[in-house]
Design a protein around this motif. Structure first.
Motif, PDB file in Angstrom:
ATOM      1  N   LYS A   1      -5.117   5.160   6.808  1.00  0.00           N
ATOM      2  CA  LYS A   1      -4.511   6.494   6.860  1.00  0.00           C
ATOM      3  C   LYS A   1      -4.237   7.073   5.472  1.00  0.00           C
ATOM      4  O   LYS A   1      -3.325   7.886   5.290  1.00  0.00           O
ATOM      5  CB  LYS A   1      -3.242   6.490   7.721  1.00  0.00           C
ATOM      6  CG  LYS A   1      -3.479   5.991   9.141  1.00  0.00           C
ATOM      7  CD  LYS A   1      -2.273   6.189  10.027  1.00  0.00           C
ATOM      8  CE  LYS A   1      -2.481   5.602  11.416  1.00  0.00           C
ATOM      9  NZ  LYS A   1      -3.718   6.020  12.071  1.00  0.00           N
ATOM     10  N   LEU A   2      -5.009   6.656   4.488  1.00  0.00           N
ATOM     11  CA  LEU A   2      -4.903   7.242   3.149  1.00  0.00           C
ATOM     12  C   LEU A   2      -5.805   8.457   3.013  1.00  0.00           C
ATOM     13  O   LEU A   2      -5.549   9.342   2.197  1.00  0.00           O
ATOM     14  CB  LEU A   2      -5.279   6.201   2.084  1.00  0.00           C
ATOM     15  CG  LEU A   2      -4.288   5.052   1.901  1.00  0.00           C
ATOM     16  CD1 LEU A   2      -4.835   4.037   0.901  1.00  0.00           C
ATOM     17  CD2 LEU A   2      -2.919   5.566   1.447  1.00  0.00           C
ATOM     18  N   ILE A   3      -6.867   8.510   3.811  1.00  0.00           N
ATOM     19  CA  ILE A   3      -7.782   9.646   3.825  1.00  0.00           C
ATOM     20  C   ILE A   3      -8.223   9.898   5.260  1.00  0.00           C
ATOM     21  O   ILE A   3      -7.956   9.092   6.153  1.00  0.00           O
ATOM     22  CB  ILE A   3      -9.037   9.406   2.953  1.00  0.00           C
ATOM     23  CG1 ILE A   3      -9.852   8.227   3.523  1.00  0.00           C
ATOM     24  CG2 ILE A   3      -8.667   9.178   1.488  1.00  0.00           C
ATOM     25  CD1 ILE A   3     -11.231   8.068   2.897  1.00  0.00           C
TER      26      ILE A   3
ATOM     27  N   LYS B   1      -2.311  12.198  -0.255  1.00  0.00           N
ATOM     28  CA  LYS B   1      -1.657  11.651  -1.453  1.00  0.00           C
ATOM     29  C   LYS B   1      -2.300  12.154  -2.744  1.00  0.00           C
ATOM     30  O   LYS B   1      -1.849  11.826  -3.832  1.00  0.00           O
ATOM     31  CB  LYS B   1      -1.695  10.122  -1.442  1.00  0.00           C
ATOM     32  CG  LYS B   1      -0.611   9.460  -0.600  1.00  0.00           C
ATOM     33  CD  LYS B   1      -0.632   7.962  -0.788  1.00  0.00           C
ATOM     34  CE  LYS B   1       0.496   7.289  -0.006  1.00  0.00           C
ATOM     35  NZ  LYS B   1       1.818   7.536  -0.625  1.00  0.00           N
TER      36      LYS B   1
ATOM     37  N   ASN C   1      -6.924  14.229   1.984  1.00  0.00           N
ATOM     38  CA  ASN C   1      -6.449  13.265   0.997  1.00  0.00           C
ATOM     39  C   ASN C   1      -5.024  13.659   0.626  1.00  0.00           C
ATOM     40  O   ASN C   1      -4.754  14.227  -0.432  1.00  0.00           O
ATOM     41  CB  ASN C   1      -7.381  13.298  -0.219  1.00  0.00           C
ATOM     42  CG  ASN C   1      -6.954  12.365  -1.343  1.00  0.00           C
ATOM     43  OD1 ASN C   1      -6.031  11.572  -1.190  1.00  0.00           O
ATOM     44  ND2 ASN C   1      -7.604  12.479  -2.483  1.00  0.00           N
TER      45      ASN C   1
ATOM     46  N   LEU D   1     -10.211   2.930   3.981  1.00  0.00           N
ATOM     47  CA  LEU D   1      -9.157   3.873   3.561  1.00  0.00           C
ATOM     48  C   LEU D   1      -8.790   4.806   4.705  1.00  0.00           C
ATOM     49  O   LEU D   1      -7.617   5.182   4.862  1.00  0.00           O
ATOM     50  CB  LEU D   1      -9.635   4.681   2.359  1.00  0.00           C
ATOM     51  CG  LEU D   1      -9.796   3.907   1.045  1.00  0.00           C
ATOM     52  CD1 LEU D   1     -10.388   4.817  -0.030  1.00  0.00           C
ATOM     53  CD2 LEU D   1      -8.462   3.316   0.573  1.00  0.00           C
TER      54      LEU D   1
ATOM     55  N   SER E   1       1.053   9.813  -5.582  1.00  0.00           N
ATOM     56  CA  SER E   1       0.184  10.973  -5.733  1.00  0.00           C
ATOM     57  C   SER E   1      -0.479  10.947  -7.107  1.00  0.00           C
ATOM     58  O   SER E   1       0.189  10.732  -8.128  1.00  0.00           O
ATOM     59  CB  SER E   1       0.997  12.264  -5.583  1.00  0.00           C
ATOM     60  OG  SER E   1       0.193  13.391  -5.800  1.00  0.00           O
TER      61      SER E   1
ATOM     62  N   THR F   1      -4.367  -4.043   1.486  1.00  0.00           N
ATOM     63  CA  THR F   1      -4.842  -3.839   2.855  1.00  0.00           C
ATOM     64  C   THR F   1      -6.249  -4.424   2.942  1.00  0.00           C
ATOM     65  O   THR F   1      -6.947  -4.549   1.934  1.00  0.00           O
ATOM     66  CB  THR F   1      -4.845  -2.351   3.271  1.00  0.00           C
ATOM     67  OG1 THR F   1      -5.142  -2.252   4.672  1.00  0.00           O
ATOM     68  CG2 THR F   1      -5.874  -1.554   2.484  1.00  0.00           C
TER      69      THR F   1
ATOM     70  N   LEU G   1      -5.066  11.303  -4.052  1.00  0.00           N
ATOM     71  CA  LEU G   1      -5.592  10.170  -4.806  1.00  0.00           C
ATOM     72  C   LEU G   1      -6.888  10.573  -5.516  1.00  0.00           C
ATOM     73  O   LEU G   1      -7.641  11.419  -5.036  1.00  0.00           O
ATOM     74  CB  LEU G   1      -5.866   8.993  -3.877  1.00  0.00           C
ATOM     75  CG  LEU G   1      -4.654   8.419  -3.134  1.00  0.00           C
ATOM     76  CD1 LEU G   1      -5.110   7.477  -2.025  1.00  0.00           C
ATOM     77  CD2 LEU G   1      -3.717   7.706  -4.098  1.00  0.00           C
TER      78      LEU G   1
ATOM     79  N   ILE H   1       0.820  -1.205   0.000  1.00  0.00           N
ATOM     80  CA  ILE H   1       0.000   0.000   0.000  1.00  0.00           C
ATOM     81  C   ILE H   1       0.857   1.259   0.000  1.00  0.00           C
ATOM     82  O   ILE H   1       0.445   2.308  -0.518  1.00  0.00           O
ATOM     83  CB  ILE H   1      -0.963  -0.015   1.209  1.00  0.00           C
ATOM     84  CG1 ILE H   1      -2.059   1.033   1.020  1.00  0.00           C
ATOM     85  CG2 ILE H   1      -0.221   0.165   2.518  1.00  0.00           C
ATOM     86  CD1 ILE H   1      -3.175   0.927   2.035  1.00  0.00           C
ATOM     87  N   THR H   2       2.052   1.166   0.545  1.00  0.00           N
ATOM     88  CA  THR H   2       2.951   2.330   0.596  1.00  0.00           C
ATOM     89  C   THR H   2       3.452   2.729  -0.794  1.00  0.00           C
ATOM     90  O   THR H   2       4.018   3.812  -0.967  1.00  0.00           O
ATOM     91  CB  THR H   2       4.157   2.031   1.499  1.00  0.00           C
ATOM     92  OG1 THR H   2       4.785   0.812   1.069  1.00  0.00           O
ATOM     93  CG2 THR H   2       3.722   1.886   2.945  1.00  0.00           C
TER      94      THR H   2
ATOM     95  N   LEU I   1       1.550   3.296  -3.371  1.00  0.00           N
ATOM     96  CA  LEU I   1       0.602   4.197  -4.023  1.00  0.00           C
ATOM     97  C   LEU I   1       1.203   5.587  -4.152  1.00  0.00           C
ATOM     98  O   LEU I   1       1.823   6.099  -3.209  1.00  0.00           O
ATOM     99  CB  LEU I   1      -0.699   4.261  -3.222  1.00  0.00           C
ATOM    100  CG  LEU I   1      -1.636   3.054  -3.339  1.00  0.00           C
ATOM    101  CD1 LEU I   1      -2.697   3.097  -2.246  1.00  0.00           C
ATOM    102  CD2 LEU I   1      -2.295   3.014  -4.715  1.00  0.00           C
TER     103      LEU I   1
END
Length: 293
Positions: free
Chosen positions: A153-155, A175, A173, A149, A129, A217, A177, A124-125, A127
């Motif tokens: 901790k992606l959002i 990153k 958000n 998500l 921008s 994940t 995404l 997952i790391t 991913l």
């Protein structure tokens, strides 16, 4: 004469014992009780339930529906006796939207974890921008995907998040995404079109994905809001055959079978239905039951 009387008494006692023993068994000509159960996905769990019910002289007919609204409208119209394979939050949303006030959740059923999958990345790391993640457009599945998500901790989600999915509930958000909403059951090759895709358990199986090996994940705990339940009509909730079916669905035999044959982390959830009804307090509130993943 005494011997004849004793023999007659002995035979009478034997007949009485055999009669009493036979009362507790299904008689050869006893007609099975019939139940029609509506489902959204024809998983191995339902196939086993049909088999276990047969052993208790209950004949189960399964009818498949495309979504929770169609499933619950059929239940309200008495086309089916029990509705299964929908989460407690999806059921509540459907009842509210369609004003199906004669329906009630009667038992917890099972949980099947959702996962984030990718053909491009293995962690997952990785991913980046601007990457695009496909999310299920079904409102309940979308809400569940956003919770996952958020926990990864992606959002970050709004404090007003109510469990029903909407992209405007995303408050952070980092990153940057991009999210695309898709019908996960009709798109042919979702993993080839996006950097990553969140799929419900049944959809992942359809695409031959192994949650243990292929997911970046997963849900590693059991969120109350997304436990599948059994529902029926209020005038049917005390029906003897319905209650027997609920007992079969939560039996030790069924729990052991699912834990042994689970393909993607599925498990029976056996708690009183009252234990799920407070999921509104927090859509990330977990059961004490571990996920097994």
């Amino acid at each position: 004469m005494k011997q004849i009387k004793h023999l007659t008494l002995l035979l009478s006692l034997i007949c009485l014992v055999l009669f009493i023993a036979g009362c507790g068994k299904k008689q050869p000509n006893e007609a099975p009780q019939e139940l029609t159960v509506g489902i959204l996905s024809d998983t191995f769990i339902w196939k086993q339930l049909v088999q276990d019910a047969q052993e208790k002289n209950i004949s189960i007919s399964l009818k498949k529906y495309p979504n929770s609204n169609a499933l619950n409208k059929a239940l309200a119209a008495k086309e089916i006796d029990i509705a299964g394979s929908q989460t407690i939050s999806a059921f509540d949303q459907s009842v509210k939207e369609k004003n199906l006030n004669n329906l009630v959740a009667v038992a917890s059923s099972y949980w099947a974890p959702m996962g984030l999958y990718s053909e491009k990345y293995t962690k997952i790391t990785q991913l980046k921008s601007g990457d695009t993640i496909a999310l299920p457009k079904d409102p309940t599945d979308l809400g569940r995907a956003l919770v996952m998500l958020n926990e990864a901790k992606l959002i970050k989600l709004s404090k007003e998040f109510d469990g029903i999915g909407s992209l405007d509930k995303i408050t952070s958000n980092t990153k940057k995404l991009t999210f695309d909403l898709i019908d996960v059951d009709t798109i042919k090759t979702p993993l080839k079109n996006y950097e990553a895709v969140i799929l419900p358990n049944e959809s992942a199986l359809k695409y031959h994905l192994d949650i243990y090996k292929d997911a970046l994940t997963i849900e590693v705990v059991v969120p109350k809001a997304y436990v599948s339940i059994l529902a029926t009509r209020t005038d049917n909730q005390t029906d003897k055959t319905v209650r027997q079916f609920i007992a079969i669905s939560q039996s030790k035999k069924m729990i052991d079978y699912v834990s042994t044959h689970a393909k993607n982390g599925e498990q029976i959830v056996k708690i009183p239905i009252e234990g799920l009804l407070n999921y509104h307090d927090s859509y990330t509130e977990k059961l004490e039951q571990p996920s097994g993943l």
